[in-house]
Write a protein that holds these residues in place. Structure first.
Motif, PDB file in Angstrom:
ATOM      1  N   HIS A   7     -24.008 -53.427 -90.332  1.00 12.37           N
ATOM      2  CA  HIS A   7     -25.420 -53.723 -89.837  1.00 12.37           C
ATOM      3  C   HIS A   7     -25.288 -55.430 -90.002  1.00 12.37           C
ATOM      4  N   ILE A   8     -25.848 -55.870 -88.768  1.00 13.61           N
ATOM      5  CA  ILE A   8     -25.734 -57.361 -88.703  1.00 13.61           C
ATOM      6  C   ILE A   8     -27.354 -57.931 -88.632  1.00 13.61           C
ATOM      7  N   LEU A   9     -27.682 -58.733 -89.165  1.00 11.17           N
ATOM      8  CA  LEU A   9     -29.084 -59.289 -88.905  1.00 11.17           C
ATOM      9  C   LEU A   9     -28.926 -60.898 -88.421  1.00 11.17           C
ATOM     10  N   CYS A  10     -29.547 -60.728 -87.296  1.00 12.67           N
ATOM     11  CA  CYS A  10     -29.672 -61.997 -86.495  1.00 12.67           C
ATOM     12  C   CYS A  10     -30.807 -62.510 -86.258  1.00 12.67           C
ATOM     13  N   ALA A  11     -31.098 -63.723 -86.946  1.00 12.19           N
ATOM     14  CA  ALA A  11     -32.180 -64.604 -86.969  1.00 12.19           C
ATOM     15  C   ALA A  11     -32.470 -65.449 -85.831  1.00 12.19           C
ATOM     16  N   THR A  12     -33.670 -65.183 -85.211  1.00 10.93           N
ATOM     17  CA  THR A  12     -33.902 -66.421 -84.066  1.00 10.93           C
ATOM     18  C   THR A  12     -35.009 -67.249 -84.136  1.00 10.93           C
ATOM     19  N   ASP A  13     -34.747 -68.247 -83.691  1.00 11.15           N
ATOM     20  CA  ASP A  13     -36.090 -69.312 -83.749  1.00 11.15           C
ATOM     21  C   ASP A  13     -36.810 -69.336 -82.542  1.00 11.15           C
ATOM     22  N   LEU A  14     -36.476 -68.538 -81.644  1.00  8.39           N
ATOM     23  CA  LEU A  14     -37.051 -68.402 -80.239  1.00  8.39           C
ATOM     24  C   LEU A  14     -36.960 -69.540 -79.480  1.00  8.39           C
ATOM     25  N   SER A  15     -36.037 -70.649 -80.085  1.00  5.34           N
ATOM     26  CA  SER A  15     -35.573 -71.664 -78.868  1.00  5.34           C
ATOM     27  C   SER A  15     -35.010 -71.036 -77.920  1.00  5.34           C
ATOM     28  N   LYS A  16     -34.763 -71.979 -76.532  1.00  5.21           N
ATOM     29  CA  LYS A  16     -34.034 -71.546 -75.429  1.00  5.21           C
ATOM     30  C   LYS A  16     -32.386 -71.347 -75.969  1.00  5.21           C
ATOM     31  N   HIS A  17     -32.103 -72.353 -76.970  1.00  4.55           N
ATOM     32  CA  HIS A  17     -30.711 -72.213 -77.307  1.00  4.55           C
ATOM     33  C   HIS A  17     -30.341 -71.014 -78.249  1.00  4.55           C
ATOM     34  N   SER A  18     -31.316 -70.072 -78.825  1.00  2.00           N
ATOM     35  CA  SER A  18     -31.294 -69.135 -79.564  1.00  2.00           C
ATOM     36  C   SER A  18     -30.116 -68.060 -79.028  1.00  2.00           C
ATOM     37  N   ALA A  19     -30.076 -68.051 -77.764  1.00  2.00           N
ATOM     38  CA  ALA A  19     -29.391 -67.169 -76.872  1.00  2.00           C
ATOM     39  C   ALA A  19     -27.672 -67.240 -77.563  1.00  2.00           C
ATOM     40  N   TYR A  20     -27.295 -68.451 -77.774  1.00  2.00           N
ATOM     41  CA  TYR A  20     -26.037 -68.860 -78.007  1.00  2.00           C
ATOM     42  C   TYR A  20     -25.693 -68.033 -79.239  1.00  2.00           C
ATOM     43  N   GLU A  72     -55.050 -67.319 -84.841  1.00  2.00           N
ATOM     44  CA  GLU A  72     -54.136 -66.955 -85.423  1.00  2.00           C
ATOM     45  C   GLU A  72     -53.279 -65.393 -84.638  1.00  2.00           C
ATOM     46  N   LYS A  73     -54.161 -64.539 -84.161  1.00  2.00           N
ATOM     47  CA  LYS A  73     -53.525 -63.434 -83.702  1.00  2.00           C
ATOM     48  C   LYS A  73     -53.049 -63.876 -82.164  1.00  2.00           C
ATOM     49  N   ALA A  74     -53.494 -64.744 -81.588  1.00  2.00           N
ATOM     50  CA  ALA A  74     -53.062 -65.365 -80.298  1.00  2.00           C
ATOM     51  C   ALA A  74     -51.522 -66.169 -80.525  1.00  2.00           C
ATOM     52  N   ARG A  75     -51.631 -66.674 -81.646  1.00  2.00           N
ATOM     53  CA  ARG A  75     -50.240 -67.435 -81.986  1.00  2.00           C
ATOM     54  C   ARG A  75     -49.165 -66.186 -82.148  1.00  2.00           C
ATOM     55  N   HIS A  76     -49.538 -65.261 -82.850  1.00  2.00           N
ATOM     56  CA  HIS A  76     -48.489 -64.048 -83.218  1.00  2.00           C
ATOM     57  C   HIS A  76     -48.102 -63.450 -81.645  1.00  2.00           C
ATOM     58  N   ASP A  77     -49.279 -63.214 -80.866  1.00  2.00           N
ATOM     59  CA  ASP A  77     -48.780 -62.526 -79.779  1.00  2.00           C
ATOM     60  C   ASP A  77     -48.090 -63.344 -78.810  1.00  2.00           C
ATOM     61  N   HIS A  78     -48.442 -64.663 -78.853  1.00  2.00           N
ATOM     62  CA  HIS A  78     -47.584 -65.870 -78.119  1.00  2.00           C
ATOM     63  C   HIS A  78     -46.037 -65.699 -78.587  1.00  2.00           C
ATOM     64  N   ALA A  79     -45.821 -65.695 -79.612  1.00  2.00           N
ATOM     65  CA  ALA A  79     -44.336 -65.434 -80.466  1.00  2.00           C
ATOM     66  C   ALA A  79     -43.768 -64.135 -79.917  1.00  2.00           C
ATOM     67  N   LYS A  80     -44.554 -63.048 -79.779  1.00  2.00           N
ATOM     68  CA  LYS A  80     -44.025 -61.761 -79.578  1.00  2.00           C
ATOM     69  C   LYS A  80     -43.846 -61.781 -78.005  1.00  2.00           C
ATOM     70  N   ALA A  81     -44.498 -62.495 -77.273  1.00  2.00           N
ATOM     71  CA  ALA A  81     -44.203 -62.450 -75.771  1.00  2.00           C
ATOM     72  C   ALA A  81     -43.154 -63.162 -75.367  1.00  2.00           C
ATOM     73  N   ILE A  82     -42.814 -64.502 -76.233  1.00  2.00           N
ATOM     74  CA  ILE A  82     -41.686 -65.370 -76.094  1.00  2.00           C
ATOM     75  C   ILE A  82     -40.566 -64.429 -76.529  1.00  2.00           C
ATOM     76  N   MET A  83     -40.296 -63.861 -77.456  1.00  2.00           N
ATOM     77  CA  MET A  83     -39.452 -62.973 -78.139  1.00  2.00           C
ATOM     78  C   MET A  83     -38.896 -61.950 -77.131  1.00  2.00           C
ATOM     79  N   ALA A  84     -40.058 -61.406 -76.370  1.00  2.00           N
ATOM     80  CA  ALA A  84     -39.530 -60.417 -75.306  1.00  2.00           C
ATOM     81  C   ALA A  84     -38.856 -60.968 -74.267  1.00  2.00           C
ATOM     82  N   GLU A  85     -39.346 -62.201 -73.640  1.00  2.00           N
ATOM     83  CA  GLU A  85     -38.965 -62.991 -72.656  1.00  2.00           C
ATOM     84  C   GLU A  85     -37.361 -63.302 -72.950  1.00  2.00           C
TER      85      GLU A  85
END
Length: 167
Positions: free
Chosen positions: A7-20, A67-80
């Motif tokens: 099991h590997i945990l990969c933490a992302t900061d959601l930056s465009k560079h997190s793909a690397y 705050e909910k909008a902030r969380h929803d925005h982070a969720k949308a970025i993660m999906a993208e």
């Protein structure tokens, strides 16, 4: 004795560079057959930010809505970011996606979220990216330093690679 990675945990900061960073985690998962868990911590708002929200948003529930909008925005970025990452993976490597066991957005301080989820998921390896400015900011980002200092499992810190996000 060979240590097995399951099991590997990969933490992302959601930056465009997190793909690397994700590329390294997926590569390790592919070579070991490990399950891959992706996590992003949504850091709590500071007291000052909460106060400002309450001062400027006079209607009842406005700060909660923000705050909910902030969380929803982070969720949308993660999906993208996930969609973009898998779109750039070669056809022969697309099967690695089946090894993704979980994708989570968790409220909390990043280092604590990463360490807690790694423990809860019985991870054998944590993969996270260095601070976006490379190994500056006293060599590593604050989150990476905190995780490295407290982790009881191997932790891979992937250096920031500028525009080489998918290479």
């Amino acid at each position: 004795m060979k240590q097995t990675i399951t099991h590997i945990l990969c933490a992302t900061d959601l930056s465009k560079h997190s793909a690397y960073t994700m590329c390294h985690a997926a590569s390790i998962a592919a070579s070991t057959g490990a399950k891959l868990h992706l996590v992003h911590a949504v850091q709590p708002l500071s007291d000052e930010t909460r106060t400002a929200l309450q001062m400027y948003m006079q209607t009842t529930g406005s700060s909660e809505t923000a705050e909910k909008a902030r969380h929803d925005h982070a969720k949308a970025i993660m999906a993208e970011r996930q969609r973009a990452f898998w779109d750039h993976v070669s056809e022969e490597d697309k099967g690695i996606r089946a090894q993704v066991a979980s994708i989570e957005l968790i409220d909390g301080y990043p280092a604590e979220v990463i360490l807690r989820r790694a423990s809860e998921l019985n991870c054998d390896l944590i993969v996270l990216g260095a601070h976006e400015h490379g190994f500056s900011h006293t060599f590593l980002g604050t989150v990476a330093k905190r995780v490295l200092r407290r982790s009881n499992i191997p932790t891979l810190v992937v250096p920031y690679r500028g525009t080489a996000a998918h290479n």
